[in-house]
Structure formats: C-alpha cells, structure tokens
Scaffold this active site. Structure first.
Site, PDB file in Angstrom:
ATOM      1  N   HIS A 103      -6.348   3.695   0.443  1.00 28.84           N
ATOM      2  CA  HIS A 103      -5.982   4.186   1.567  1.00 28.84           C
ATOM      3  C   HIS A 103      -6.584   5.366   2.004  1.00 28.84           C
ATOM      4  CE1 HIS A 103      -2.435   1.299   1.648  1.00 28.84           C
ATOM      5  NE2 HIS A 103      -2.601   1.624   0.491  1.00 28.84           N
ATOM      6  N   SER A 110      -7.704   5.830  -4.611  1.00 29.70           N
ATOM      7  CA  SER A 110      -6.657   5.257  -3.687  1.00 29.70           C
ATOM      8  C   SER A 110      -7.507   4.325  -2.838  1.00 29.70           C
ATOM      9  CB  SER A 110      -6.064   6.106  -2.857  1.00 29.70           C
ATOM     10  OG  SER A 110      -5.249   5.734  -1.825  1.00 29.70           O
ATOM     11  N   HIS A 144     -11.081  -1.564   0.943  1.00 26.15           N
ATOM     12  CA  HIS A 144      -9.408  -1.462   0.401  1.00 26.15           C
ATOM     13  C   HIS A 144      -9.485  -1.634  -0.924  1.00 26.15           C
ATOM     14  CE1 HIS A 144      -5.285  -0.826   0.393  1.00 26.15           C
ATOM     15  NE2 HIS A 144      -4.763  -2.035   0.639  1.00 26.15           N
ATOM     16  N   ASP A 154      -3.081   2.524   9.495  1.00 24.19           N
ATOM     17  CA  ASP A 154      -2.196   2.715   8.195  1.00 24.19           C
ATOM     18  C   ASP A 154      -2.273   4.442   7.806  1.00 24.19           C
ATOM     19  OD1 ASP A 154      -1.933   2.972   5.422  1.00 24.19           O
ATOM     20  OD2 ASP A 154      -4.066   2.130   4.948  1.00 24.19           O
TER      21      ASP A 154
END
Lengths: 559, 559
Positions: free
Chosen positions: A371, A369, A144, A197
């Site tokens: 994600h 990112s 992450h 997620d």
C-alpha cells in the site's frame, strides 16, 4: 434509492463495506438506472470474535435494487476484495463479473470450493472500455502485493469517478510497471471524484521497493549455509518468484508446504508468473534426501496462524519438517494488525527450537507493504487532480489523515468527504453533497451451511466466555402446585462444582424457596415469572459469594 | 529442593514467573537453608482470555519450603512486580517485605483494597545492607518508568548474584540518576551471576531520555491553544510531574480523571514526587468554568481500556467531559503488546469526534520506554562484568537475543543460561549447572472471592464462546421406563431458535428416539449412558446440518 436519495442526474457513490475498517470492501457507483459494484470482499475478525469465521456486508440494498445492477468489477484477487463473492452470489443476481488475470483464477478456484457455484466471469483489459447505457468503465494497472491489480475509471455524463483499488507506486518493481500515462491522461481529461486507498497513510514517505526486498533475499540466501525456511503471503506471487530466483541462483531445491501456498504456486506457474527450471520444486518427502545447503522450504504461516505450516514447524507438530540446528527462518511479511501476538508466539517457538529468525527490520528489508505511503498517495492526487476527493479503504484515522493530504495538495476542504459505510455521496459535474444513507451492517458468518449469525448469538457467546453458565432445572406439578424432586444444578465454565458442594446445596435450597414462594403466592402460575425470580435471586447470591456473573438459565418442566 | 536438586553449598536461582513472558515476575535465590523471593507480580492476560482477570504463579514450591523463606524483596511498584502480593500472602507466610519509597505506598494501598490484609513491610535503602545468616542484600538505584526502582545484589559465600530489576540508563533523567558507582563497584568486586532485564532488547540503541519527552510535552503545551487532554500510565509519576510543570508554565489548571490516576497523584503529592502550586489541580466539575486554553485534562486510558476515562471520552460516554472542536489529545504512552487494537479503536473514535490526536512517533517524542535498549544492556553487562549471565524478564526471543549480547560483550557461551520458569541454576564460585526443575504453572484468577480457577473451566468457556451451547432437558419415569412430556430444547450462543423451529422439532424427536431406544433395550437404566447417546446423536445431526459443534448438555430428571 434513486427516487428517495439521489436527485435525477446525480451520480451516487457509497460503500457497503470498506470505510472505517480494513476489510469487506464493496463500493457502489449508481447513475440513472445503472449500478456497478466494485469488489466483494470479506473481513477476518479478531482471533477471538466468538467463533466467527468471516464478516461480510449486508446486501439488502443490492437485493432491493437488483434490476439496476450491471456488473461486479474486481480490482484484484485479495480476500478482502473477492472473498465474499460466494455469499453475494447466493443473495444477488450478478449479470457479469469483470476481473483481470490472477484474480480470475482465484475467483474460479473459490467458486469451485463453494460446491461449484456458477458465475459469468469476463476478463477486462486496460484500453478496452466496457460500456453500459450511461456508464463506461476504463482500467489502469497499479503496483500492489498481488499481480494484476487495477484501478477503475467510471465515466458518466457528469464526469469521471476514479477508484484506485489497492495500490502503491513502485518505480523499480520486479514485475510490471503501473500505468503512469493512463493515470496522467485521466488527470488531464479531468477527474470529477477520486476514491483512493488510505491503508498505509501512517507511513510518511514511500514504501520500500520490491527490488530492495529481492536484493535482500538474494543476499541472505547466499550467506545462509543451512536450510532456508521462508514464509510469506501465498498470494504475493511476485515475492514467491523472487524466492524461486534466489533459490535457483544459490542451487537450492524448493519444497512447498501449506495448502494455499501450493495452490497459488500452481496457479502462478500455469499463468506464467512463476518461472523455474524443471526440477526446482521437490516433494515434501524428498526434503530428507536433499543437502541442507541446497534446500529452501517455502511455507504458509507468516501471520502465526495456528494451523499453518510454519506454526506447526515451530511447535514441533509438523509431520514432515523438524527444525534442526543451522536452520534460518525468514518471515518475508509483516503482521497484520491483530496478529502481532500470534506472530510473536511463533517467533519465540522458532528461537526456542534453535533456529535463527530474520524478520523485517531497518537492517533487513525482507518485506515491503503493498500500500502507498503518503508521498505515493500525494503523487496519485497530483496525477489525477480530482475536483472531489473521498479517501477509502481504511480505519477512520487513516481516512482522516488521507483527507488532510488531499487538502495539502490543493483540494478544497469542502470538496473532501470522509464517509462511513452507507453514506451516499451525490455528485454532478459541479456539485457534491452527502445525500443520505443506505442500509449497512456487519453480517457474521460462522460455518458454511447455515450462513449468517445474529448479534444476539454473539452477545450470548461473549457472555458465556466471560463467566460461563449456571443452569437450574426443576420439575413442578401444576395441579398440586409443588416442586417434584430436588432441583438439578449444572454449570459449564463457571466454577468447578466438585470443589463447591456446599454452594450447590445452597443454590438448590434457594431455588426451592423462590419457586415455593411463587407457587404459594396465589398468583396464576407463570413460568417466565418463576424464571425471572430465579435469575434475580441466584444471580445476586452468586455475585455476592464469587464476584462473578455467569449466565443463569433456569429450566422448568411442568407436569 | 535443597536435598533433591541442589548440592550442599550451591546457590540456587530460579523463577516461578517472568521467564518466557513479560509479567508475573517472581525470582528466588536459595542458599543453605535460606530463601529470598524477589518480586511477586501478576500477568494481565490477553483481552479475550475467557473472563480471566489475572494470571499468577503457582506457589506450591514456596508453601513446601515455607521454613526457608527469609523475605520478599520488591524492586519497584509496577503490577507485574507487586500485583500478586495479596494472593501470595494468603498462601505463604512472608516474614517481611522489603521495599523502597513509592512501592511501599502502592503495596499498602493494595493490601487495604484486599480487606485490610496485613504484612510486615520494611523500607530498604541503598548502602544499608540487610543480613540473614548466609545471605546479605545490597541495593542500587536504577532509572525506570516509576520512581524508586532498584536492583539487588545478593551476597553469599560463593559470590554475588545481581538482579537488575527493571531498568534503563537515562543520562538526563527528570528526577534521580541511577547509581552508576554502586553498580561499578559491584563489578570491580566481582559478580558471580547477573540476572538482567531483557524486555526492550529489540531496540538496537538507547531508549529516549525522559528529558526529551519533557521538552516535547512543554513545546506541545505551548503551541496548543485549546484544551489538552493527555493520557499516560498512572504509575509514571515522573511523567505526570512533567505534565504538571508544562501545565503550570502555560497557565493551565489540571483536572484529573480516572481512579488509578487520582490515587497515584495523591500518593505522589504525599511523597513529594509531584509538586504543584496550590490551586493547580481543579475538580472535574470546574472544567466547564475554565477557559479552554487554560485547561489540561489528565486521564487514564492510554491502553484503550474500555472503561477508562479516555475511552469514555472518545466514545462520548464520559459523564463530565465531551470532546469539542479544538481539543488536542496526547497519548503519552505506547501500546503494550496485545493492546494495539484497542488503542487504535480509541484513536479512531477521537479523530471521529474531531480531536487532533498526537501519539509517539519519530516526529513527536511524547513517550519513552522504561526498559533498556541493547546499548544500555551492554553497559550493564560491562559495568558488572559477571562470570555467569541469565537474561530475565522477557519472552523467549528476548532472552535469546539478550544472551547473544552477553556473548558479544565477552561472556563465554557456556556461561550463559536461557532458562524457563522452574529451571534451577545451581552455582558455586567456579561452577554453574542446570540442576533440575521446581513446580511452576499459570494460575488463573477470576473475581476476587473464590480465587483460582481451573483449566477445565477455561476450556469450557472457550468451547462455549466458539459455538455456544445446546441443552436438552428430559424427564423420565424410572418405573414405567418412559419419557414424560416433550423434551425441552434450549440454546445459548448457538443459533437463534425462533428462526429454526423445524430444527427444534427434529432435535426433540431425535432425543425421544434415543431415549426410548435406551429405555426399551432391557439394559439397567444408566443416566450417563443415555446422556452419552444423546450427545453423540444430537452432535452428529447438528454438525451435518449446520457445520457447528455447540457444547451439548443433556439434563435428565428422573421421577
């Protein structure tokens, strides 16, 4: 809830925040008389939400089920996962907070900022389960945009519930790998339900690897011959380390600006995430004595926040840094939805001041990112192979698209649950149903002392912001049933009265008429009756004359 | 200005709006004693700009140079080019407005909405020059997202100034071609200065052709078996015609919702831009009696505007249309910067109501921009080959990038001018200089009747929106130097007083203390002195207690 919503033996899963939104994440898993909370985040409202600083969940359910709460588990140290801990602790007794690595440092710093609020914080580790009576917790490392992010496996007799935390799969990370084998083993063992997620589901493929970003940054640093001014998220410690390495390699000293950046780098160095030869970091005051080509200015403000270092540098109001020709500004970030306009404003100012500006584009990967894109989400689904699937962490359209990915990878549609905050999913080893709803709400936090703020106050602020306020103040003698002295008309944010004296006179005489009529009507004097008449009459007159609807606030003093 | 800023014989070029922003376009070209104005647009402020409806330019310069004004020339009918005409006409005498085609229809409709405001509107045509004493105007057709867009060539003895208007080059348009040869001929003749549209400079290549969009829409319509609900910009009449054609081909009737869409389609049919077999358009009330597969619902709301048809349909508050399973919603548009959040909100609601939602993506070209990408901008530069170049119509970073494109195509850097509103570029056939500045400002318009609104009012509204207002009302007897009856404390948007009775009591007694002290100090009674003391004392107390700073408004009635 146990008695009312869940049947005996069912595992209850619900969110107090995080579904239908990106922010204020708080998921709960309840089984028998035990409840574990995953994350305690806040949501930053739109720039203009009427002076509100944060939005947090309504904790009523937790207050009422205090006795069941076993622990708060933190997946990682971002504000939308830890930011509301101080507010939670003031309302709910949390026996223990489990967290890992950097998140622990950030939570401790946060509690100190809140007048030394106390909590029992214990570090969890992958491979070392935490056992309650009916629930056992396991952990697995993920990739992450902040170090030490973890997913959580919650074991009960009915099966394993997996919560991914925020994740992506970065096959060439600049720091640690995700725990592919732990994840795969959970899948082999059999997962009852996956909570995964959804944030980046609108990206079709894989997110860019941090390695690519690192290479781009190195390449840029080598080709820039003036100062490099680079802004990124302070919590993205791995990115900061890449910037440090690129600086060291190109013989640049680093000056750091912005409080959160200074703080995170301090924590990062202490914990060993940031490594730099001695003398790499210099003080702000040394910037002037350093050759331009030997200087990196690392700062906050990648979201165009008006008070952050980069915005001040851009607008020429920074105390120590003024832009000079030859400066290159890199935004190693992307605008969070809602911040696009303020980022654009900063970029315009930077260009205007003569800087070269480099932002994320297909031609310069200066940001990735944190994600998962669709293919990573599918990989998680394939590795864990859950029986039931509940997309989390996203606006409705993201949950919906993520659910479809689940179906595409083979989960039956009926086993897929797109839920809202408060919806309770009740699971057994071979059944799943939406069993009911627990209380949820957006709680607005404005300032720190008083705490929460009601929705009527927000409504009033919105109304005041649109057409302002007009107040008429009158004094009446109750016995003689008459108005004493001329009514006073005051306005704020409505129109500028110096230019409208005729209108004031008319409003005064209208107010007198309305009140006189009321006082002489023979009715018993009722102040709110007079006020309502004034609101109606003045409101209509003003709307006709100006096409505006200020809030009208009559004040009647009775002698 | 002629005497002060321009030397005799210089051509002056300046913007009263449109530089450093996308909106309120108004460019002026002045030569000898003649001045022509190009466009008179408005700017829609951010969603939350304190109740402001529009922003328009400051017309002071035009008022002061009334005698020089020869004409207002309109490049095309978008609001950021014609929207401020009513406000301009109320302040400045405009001898004639020149416009073409659809723009004329839209201007006339607009003037009627403004209580039948009168103007002398004359149609211009490519190939038919308009001559004043020292200035001659020519026109050339461009491609844009509204029919009848034109660029303008302004001829003086010193040379030709070309203003592109808003443009792109669409080699396969669905309607008319741009006038390549007229543009090329101007280039051959020699262009002194080019003013060119910078809006879409962040796109590296060419914008998508309307033909591709048309093909995508046709294909989608053929593959959708339920109702099609499609939203687009009402003024994009060519797009509307594509939707009409796709509907006719797939045997769909069209129901239109949203006032601006109805109005534009009416004008479009009258002017021959929209062609449909009789019976294609049906009334809203006929929707229920039409087979789902034979229905297109064409509506406004592509920007998520809360009151527009699509937003109402999405939120379930539309009177005639409720979403049903099988509905497909197409957003044939892209969010204008600042509207991203409201568009996302609408999309979330549409998904929630069970609709399939199709938005512009690399996989479905349902929208194309109306503005030139870099390669089109370079083509315009190459065809016109100007001596001097002034990028217009864009935020600063766009102007800057567009200037660089000019340099890349061969214009010397010193001949390139990145200007701000008000900057005056003074040209002769062989020189160019920034000669000075004329007055410019943002004028806020709120409501229609009173007109402009001062910046103090906006400041007050912003303050009110952040922490609300607290008012203390007191009555004093001047002769006896005493306060009569208890002070009244009222708040709006600050805190909810029902929960804070103790605070009210404290504020009342503080107010009494402050006022008593003042009245007994022996000083001459000065009401603003008492007010200032109250603001200071109550403000400090509230800040300490609540960490907020409401606007404090004391009212003192004197008997």
């Amino acid at each position: 809830m146990q008695n009312e919503i869940l049947n005996f033996g069912e595992v209850g899963i619900f969110a107090l925040g995080g579904l239908g939104e990106v922010g204020k994440n708080m998921y709960c898993v309840q089984y028998q008389d035990e409840l574990v909370i995953i994350d305690s985040g806040l949501l930053f409202p739109d720039e203009f939400l009427m002076g509100i600083d944060y939005v947090i969940p309504d904790y009523t359910y937790l207050v009422e089920n205090q006795d069941k709460i076993k622990a708060l588990i933190i997946t990682h140290g971002h504000e939308d996962h830890i930011g509301a801990i101080p507010f939670l602790l003031r309302q709910v007794k949390i026996p223990v907070i489990y967290a890992n690595g950097l998140a622990i440092g950030l939570i401790k710093a946060k509690l100190e900022d809140h007048r030394g609020l106390k909590a029992n914080i214990v570090e969890y580790h992958e491979g070392t389960p935490i056992k309650f009576n009916h629930i056992t917790l396991d952990f697995f490392r993920t990739n992450h945009s902040i170090p030490d992010s973890h997913g959580i496996a919650i074991r009960t007799k009915e099966g394993i519930v997996v919560h991914t935390g925020d994740f992506k799969f970065d096959f060439t990370p600049t720091f640690q790998d995700a725990s592919y084998h732990t994840i795969a083993k959970l899948g082999q063992e059999g997962v009852l339900c996956l909570l995964s997620d959804s944030t980046n589901v609108e990206l079709e493929d894989f997110t860019t690897s941090e390695k690519v970003v690192s290479e781009t940054i190195h390449e840029l640093f080598e080709n820039i011959h003036g100062r490099v001014i680079i802004a990124t998220f302070a919590s993205n410690i791995h990115r900061v380390q890449q910037i440090v390495e690129a600086s060291v390699k190109t013989k640049r000293k680093i000056a750091v600006f912005g409080r959160s950046m200074e703080k995170n780098i301090e924590v990062g160095i202490q914990m060993g995430y940031i490594k730099a030869p001695e003398g790499t970091f210099i003080y702000g005051r040394e910037v002037g004595q350093t050759d331009r080509k030997n200087l990196t200015i690392l700062c906050t403000g990648s979201q165009g926040e008006p008070l952050a270092a980069l915005s001040r540098i851009a607008s020429g109001s920074h105390k120590q840094i003024s832009l000079i020709p030859g400066d290159t500004v890199i935004l190693s970030s992307s605008p969070i939805p809602g911040n696009q306009e303020s980022v654009n404003k900063t970029i315009n100012l930077l260009y205007k001041a003569g800087a070269v500006v480099i932002t994320q584009s297909p031609f310069a990967d200066v940001h990735a990112s944190g994600h998962a894109g669709q293919n990573e989400q599918k990989l998680m689904l394939k590795l864990l192979n859950p029986k039931y699937f509940m997309p989390i962490h996203g606006e409705y359209r993201m949950l919906k698209k993520h659910a479809q990915l689940g179906i595409d990878t083979g989960i039956p549609k009926d086993n897929t649950f797109i839920m809202e905050n408060g919806d309770v999913l009740a699971l057994t080893s071979n059944s799943a149903r939406i069993a009911g709803k627990v209380q949820t709400a957006d709680i607005y936090v404005d300032g720190s002392a008083i705490g929460e703020i009601g929705s009527q106050v927000i409504k009033d602020r919105r109304e005041l912001s649109e057409d302002g306020l007009l107040s008429v103040v009158m004094t009446i003698n109750q016995d003689r049933k008459e108005v004493i002295c001329t009514p006073t008309i005051i306005s704020k944010g409505f129109i500028y009265f110096k230019d409208n004296e005729a209108m004031i006179k008319t409003l005064q005489s209208l107010s007198l008429d309305v009140t006189d009529r009321y006082l002489n009507s023979g009715k018993k004097i009722n102040i709110s009756g007079i006020k309502n008449d004034l609101i109606k009459t003045l409101g209509k007159f003003i709307l006709d004359k100006t096409n505006r609807e200020p809030m009208i606030m009559p004040v009647i003093m009775v002698l």
